[in-house]
Design a protein around this motif. Structure first.
Motif, PDB file in Angstrom:
ATOM      1  N   GLN A  62      16.815  68.445  77.296  1.00  0.00           N
ATOM      2  CA  GLN A  62      17.696  68.042  78.905  1.00  0.00           C
ATOM      3  C   GLN A  62      18.143  66.471  77.993  1.00  0.00           C
ATOM      4  O   GLN A  62      18.558  65.763  77.346  1.00  0.00           O
ATOM      5  CB  GLN A  62      17.133  67.637  79.763  1.00  0.00           C
ATOM      6  CG  GLN A  62      16.117  68.405  80.654  1.00  0.00           C
ATOM      7  CD  GLN A  62      15.093  68.337  82.095  1.00  0.00           C
ATOM      8  OE1 GLN A  62      14.673  67.442  81.883  1.00  0.00           O
ATOM      9  NE2 GLN A  62      14.723  69.382  82.193  1.00  0.00           N
ATOM     10  N   CYS A  63      19.943  66.588  78.707  1.00  0.00           N
ATOM     11  CA  CYS A  63      20.624  65.806  78.187  1.00  0.00           C
ATOM     12  C   CYS A  63      21.729  64.577  79.303  1.00  0.00           C
ATOM     13  O   CYS A  63      21.242  65.432  80.516  1.00  0.00           O
ATOM     14  CB  CYS A  63      21.776  65.863  77.198  1.00  0.00           C
ATOM     15  SG  CYS A  63      22.653  67.594  77.114  1.00  0.00           S
ATOM     16  N   ILE A  64      22.042  64.183  79.146  1.00  0.00           N
ATOM     17  CA  ILE A  64      23.657  64.037  79.688  1.00  0.00           C
ATOM     18  C   ILE A  64      23.108  62.643  80.883  1.00  0.00           C
ATOM     19  O   ILE A  64      22.179  63.020  81.806  1.00  0.00           O
ATOM     20  CB  ILE A  64      24.375  64.511  79.902  1.00  0.00           C
ATOM     21  CG1 ILE A  64      24.859  65.344  78.661  1.00  0.00           C
ATOM     22  CG2 ILE A  64      25.573  64.162  81.173  1.00  0.00           C
ATOM     23  CD1 ILE A  64      25.436  66.437  79.224  1.00  0.00           C
ATOM     24  N   GLY A  65      22.861  61.343  81.337  1.00  0.00           N
ATOM     25  CA  GLY A  65      22.744  60.761  82.256  1.00  0.00           C
ATOM     26  C   GLY A  65      23.180  61.388  83.289  1.00  0.00           C
ATOM     27  O   GLY A  65      24.392  61.862  83.601  1.00  0.00           O
ATOM     28  N   ARG A  74      21.511  62.618  71.012  1.00  0.00           N
ATOM     29  CA  ARG A  74      23.064  61.644  71.011  1.00  0.00           C
ATOM     30  C   ARG A  74      23.420  61.269  72.749  1.00  0.00           C
ATOM     31  O   ARG A  74      24.068  60.684  72.803  1.00  0.00           O
ATOM     32  CB  ARG A  74      24.065  62.789  70.492  1.00  0.00           C
ATOM     33  CG  ARG A  74      25.861  62.268  71.075  1.00  0.00           C
ATOM     34  CD  ARG A  74      26.448  62.920  70.655  1.00  0.00           C
ATOM     35  NE  ARG A  74      27.023  62.702  68.975  1.00  0.00           N
ATOM     36  CZ  ARG A  74      28.062  63.883  68.474  1.00  0.00           C
ATOM     37  NH1 ARG A  74      28.734  64.003  69.016  1.00  0.00           N
ATOM     38  NH2 ARG A  74      28.516  62.901  67.106  1.00  0.00           N
ATOM     39  N   ALA A  75      23.299  62.178  73.307  1.00  0.00           N
ATOM     40  CA  ALA A  75      23.471  62.226  74.575  1.00  0.00           C
ATOM     41  C   ALA A  75      22.444  61.672  75.799  1.00  0.00           C
ATOM     42  O   ALA A  75      21.933  63.015  76.957  1.00  0.00           O
ATOM     43  CB  ALA A  75      24.439  62.794  75.423  1.00  0.00           C
ATOM     44  N   PRO A  76      21.224  61.146  75.381  1.00  0.00           N
ATOM     45  CA  PRO A  76      20.366  60.893  76.424  1.00  0.00           C
ATOM     46  C   PRO A  76      19.979  61.232  78.006  1.00  0.00           C
ATOM     47  O   PRO A  76      20.990  60.653  78.174  1.00  0.00           O
ATOM     48  CB  PRO A  76      19.013  59.804  75.863  1.00  0.00           C
ATOM     49  CG  PRO A  76      20.065  58.812  75.946  1.00  0.00           C
ATOM     50  CD  PRO A  76      21.687  59.692  74.896  1.00  0.00           C
ATOM     51  N   GLY A  77      19.077  61.836  78.745  1.00  0.00           N
ATOM     52  CA  GLY A  77      19.537  62.100  79.717  1.00  0.00           C
ATOM     53  C   GLY A  77      19.072  63.171  80.588  1.00  0.00           C
ATOM     54  O   GLY A  77      18.457  64.253  79.693  1.00  0.00           O
ATOM     55  N   GLY A  78      19.319  63.119  81.937  1.00  0.00           N
ATOM     56  CA  GLY A  78      18.318  64.744  82.527  1.00  0.00           C
ATOM     57  C   GLY A  78      18.892  65.814  83.471  1.00  0.00           C
ATOM     58  O   GLY A  78      18.806  66.366  84.527  1.00  0.00           O
ATOM     59  N   SER A  79      20.172  65.250  83.227  1.00  0.00           N
ATOM     60  CA  SER A  79      20.891  65.712  84.399  1.00  0.00           C
ATOM     61  C   SER A  79      21.332  67.643  83.590  1.00  0.00           C
ATOM     62  O   SER A  79      22.205  68.249  84.936  1.00  0.00           O
ATOM     63  CB  SER A  79      22.273  65.126  84.760  1.00  0.00           C
ATOM     64  OG  SER A  79      23.220  64.909  83.686  1.00  0.00           O
ATOM     65  N   VAL A  80      21.498  67.569  82.703  1.00  0.00           N
ATOM     66  CA  VAL A  80      21.935  68.765  82.211  1.00  0.00           C
ATOM     67  C   VAL A  80      21.106  69.800  81.222  1.00  0.00           C
ATOM     68  O   VAL A  80      20.105  69.071  80.417  1.00  0.00           O
ATOM     69  CB  VAL A  80      22.989  68.986  81.126  1.00  0.00           C
ATOM     70  CG1 VAL A  80      23.730  70.125  80.633  1.00  0.00           C
ATOM     71  CG2 VAL A  80      24.355  67.691  82.089  1.00  0.00           C
ATOM     72  N   GLU A  81      20.470  70.519  81.794  1.00  0.00           N
ATOM     73  CA  GLU A  81      19.767  72.006  80.474  1.00  0.00           C
ATOM     74  C   GLU A  81      19.936  72.400  79.608  1.00  0.00           C
ATOM     75  O   GLU A  81      20.873  73.068  80.449  1.00  0.00           O
ATOM     76  CB  GLU A  81      18.704  72.126  81.782  1.00  0.00           C
ATOM     77  CG  GLU A  81      17.399  73.125  80.788  1.00  0.00           C
ATOM     78  CD  GLU A  81      16.546  73.563  81.551  1.00  0.00           C
ATOM     79  OE1 GLU A  81      15.403  72.374  81.878  1.00  0.00           O
ATOM     80  OE2 GLU A  81      16.471  73.628  82.382  1.00  0.00           O
TER      81      GLU A  81
END
Length: 277
Positions: A218-221, A201-208
């Protein structure tokens, strides 16, 4: 003339390859969790069965019937012809949590009808488990099924059954004051699917997001860490994560109760939860 440099700053985060699940292990986990529920359900008194489940307007009896339906849906789908339209399913596994709001009212009505029509829960669970064991063989994970959210692979649909059974086992425990245990593989599959759905739902790597011992995603851009401890970390236990992902517990409530630790300015999952309908 040299080619102009390619800027990566505006490229959307890449999504990882979906996690693979072993059909045989998932099938065994579903049956194991179903058996745990059956053992507890048949020991409930009429007063307990008539009490509120905490899930909508369902009684505990209707909640138990809903768990039988979760397994029976697979058996009924296996009895239908293989759906036309080619080998690609309409609904991928990671799409399923977001599609669960489809026909919620119809599901509630069928659970009530089943609870009324089949008051002998022991017989209902025995018959449902036997049909499942007969109609759902191992080694057919790519077989397409017609489900209420579109066609799905059998292997994927079985993983969704771990979510249904684990979530409603937790509902049953809280409603009836029970302590029905969780099959480890069923709990793991449920936890991992919901964690992977968050990352989808929230792809990214700023939050583990860590849900030991079963999942780390990992999620959130945003800025992505490359080494050491990431600056934004969320950590919780499997049951708390499952309750958050399904709307049983609010993010703020879990934080206040110290059921979740969240560090970093981006470590706020409230806008993304719940995942299911």
């Amino acid at each position: 003339m040299s080619a102009a440099p390619v800027s990566l700053a505006r490229m959307p985060p890449a999504k990882k390859r979906p996690r693979a699940y072993d059909l045989s292990r998932t099938r065994s986990a579903v049956l194991a969790q179903f058996d745990r529920v059956r053992e507890a359900a048949v020991a409930l008194t009429e007063d307990q069965l008539a009490g509120p489940s905490g899930v909508g307007e369902w009684t505990v009896r209707e909640l138990v019937a809903r768990m039988a339906m979760a397994l029976e849906r697979v058996s009924r789908a296996m009895e239908l012809p293989v759906p036309a339209g080619g080998p690609k399913p309409e609904t991928a596994l990671l799409q399923w949590p977001f599609a669960t709001a489809v026909n919620t009212a119809g599901t509630a009505g069928r659970a009530r009808d089943l609870a009324e029509a089949r008051p002998d829960l022991d017989a209902l669970f025995e018959e449902t488990a036997a049909r499942f064991a007969e109609l759902v063989p191992a080694g057919t994970e790519d077989r397409l099924l017609t489900t209420h959210v579109g066609t799905m692979r059998l292997g994927d649909f079985l993983v969704t059954r771990t979510v249904e059974l684990v979530v409603h086992t937790d509902d049953l425990n809280r409603a009836a004051g029970l302590s029905v245990g969780y099959d480890r593989q069923a709990l793991a599959a449920c936890t991992r699917l919901l964690a992977d759905a968050l990352a989808d739902r929230a792809p990214g790597g700023s939050v583990e997001v860590r849900v030991p011992p079963f999942a780390v995603v990992q999620c959130i851009g945003g800025p992505k860490h490359t080494r050491g401890t990431p600056p934004n970390v969320v950590e919780t236990d499997p049951l708390t994560w499952i309750r958050l992902a399904t709307g049983r517990t609010r993010w703020a409530e879990a934080l206040d109760a110290a059921q979740v630790s969240a560090s970093g300015e981006r470590a706020d999952l409230a806008p993304l939860l719940p995942l299911t309908g």
